[in-house]
Write a protein that holds these residues in place. Sequence first.
Motif, short mmCIF file in Angstrom:
data_model
loop_
_atom_site.label_atom_id
_atom_site.label_comp_id
_atom_site.label_asym_id
_atom_site.label_seq_id
_atom_site.Cartn_x
_atom_site.Cartn_y
_atom_site.Cartn_z
N GLU A 110 13.06 2.79 -0.75
CA GLU A 110 12.02 3.80 -0.57
C GLU A 110 11.27 3.71 0.76
OE1 GLU A 110 11.60 6.27 -2.57
OE2 GLU A 110 13.00 5.58 -4.10
N ILE A 111 11.23 2.54 1.37
CA ILE A 111 10.46 2.37 2.61
C ILE A 111 11.44 2.06 3.74
CG2 ILE A 111 8.60 1.13 3.76
CD1 ILE A 111 7.40 0.53 1.06
N GLN B 247 4.06 5.76 -5.34
CA GLN B 247 4.20 5.54 -6.78
C GLN B 247 5.59 5.03 -7.15
OE1 GLN B 247 3.03 9.37 -8.44
NE2 GLN B 247 0.88 8.76 -8.48
N CYS B 248 6.00 3.98 -6.40
CA CYS B 248 7.31 3.37 -6.62
C CYS B 248 7.17 2.08 -7.42
CB CYS B 248 7.98 3.05 -5.27
SG CYS B 248 8.23 4.49 -4.23
N GLU B 249 8.29 1.64 -7.98
CA GLU B 249 8.30 0.38 -8.70
C GLU B 249 8.07 -0.78 -7.73
OE1 GLU B 249 11.69 -0.26 -11.17
OE2 GLU B 249 11.79 1.83 -11.81
N GLU C 151 0.84 -1.21 0.00
CA GLU C 151 0.00 0.00 0.00
C GLU C 151 0.87 1.26 0.00
OE1 GLU C 151 -2.42 -0.56 3.44
OE2 GLU C 151 -3.93 -1.78 2.39
N LYS C 152 1.97 1.22 0.76
CA LYS C 152 2.86 2.38 0.81
C LYS C 152 3.59 2.56 -0.52
CE LYS C 152 5.83 4.83 4.01
NZ LYS C 152 6.37 4.87 5.38
N LEU C 153 3.95 1.45 -1.16
CA LEU C 153 4.58 1.54 -2.48
C LEU C 153 3.65 2.22 -3.47
CD1 LEU C 153 6.40 -1.84 -3.29
CD2 LEU C 153 7.43 0.42 -3.07
N VAL C 154 2.38 1.86 -3.40
CA VAL C 154 1.38 2.45 -4.31
C VAL C 154 1.24 3.95 -4.04
CG1 VAL C 154 -1.07 2.47 -4.94
CG2 VAL C 154 0.12 0.28 -4.62
#
Length: 248
Positions: free
Chosen positions: A82-83, A71-73, A65-68
Amino acid sequence: MSMEQMHMVKDFKQQITRFMMMYKFALQELETKIEILKEEFQLLHEYNPIEHTSSRLKSPKSIIEKLVRKQCEFNFTSIRNEIKDIAGLRINCSFISDIYRISDMLQNQSDLKLLSVKDYIKNPKPNGYQSLHLLIEVPVFISDRRENVCVEVQIRTIAMDFWASLEHKIYYKYKHAIPPHLLNELKEAADSAAALDKKMERLHNEIAEIKDEHENDLGEEMIRLLMGNQNGSIPQLLQELTKDVMRK
């Protein structure tokens, strides 16, 4: 589902299990260090600056959900880069000074690497939130390699933690749209918690000064006893002191 798809699913499951395992191990490494520091401090100073610790791992669902949102690959490299809060360790202290003492202790660990510091105590968030956030890289050694894993460490007082817990519950109850009057009351509660922390810190310092004076008097008395000892009982006294330390 075809055989090829089944293999792909199995392979992905193994990859995500291995990926999450590294963060679990990093937390365990850090928790062990904290336990050692607690015991060392208790033995040397007869005082424990750490009241409570808790840890958590983000679920794969929360990570996705956090990737979405960001807006990360969708791959493990992107997740790792990224996280940064997949693994989290929270340390609750009694006093504000303890927060910075614990922070210094962790930063003095030669195998840990400090990546960033966010001091929300000296610079609280607009809503009143206070805490010290450290992003720490922890080395994890497994059978075939070493990996450096990022762990977010939050250090706060009991009062700060109580307020943050309450704010979190209200935040999700109102689905992120908290009524203005509640926001104002939360900010007032945060100010009250901060004032309480400062008052308790002052009391703590005054008590420590009284204790130091008392210990100095006891130390001087012990020196007089040792200097006047004529019975060769100093080794026995040292033995008793050692036993007392081991019992603690």
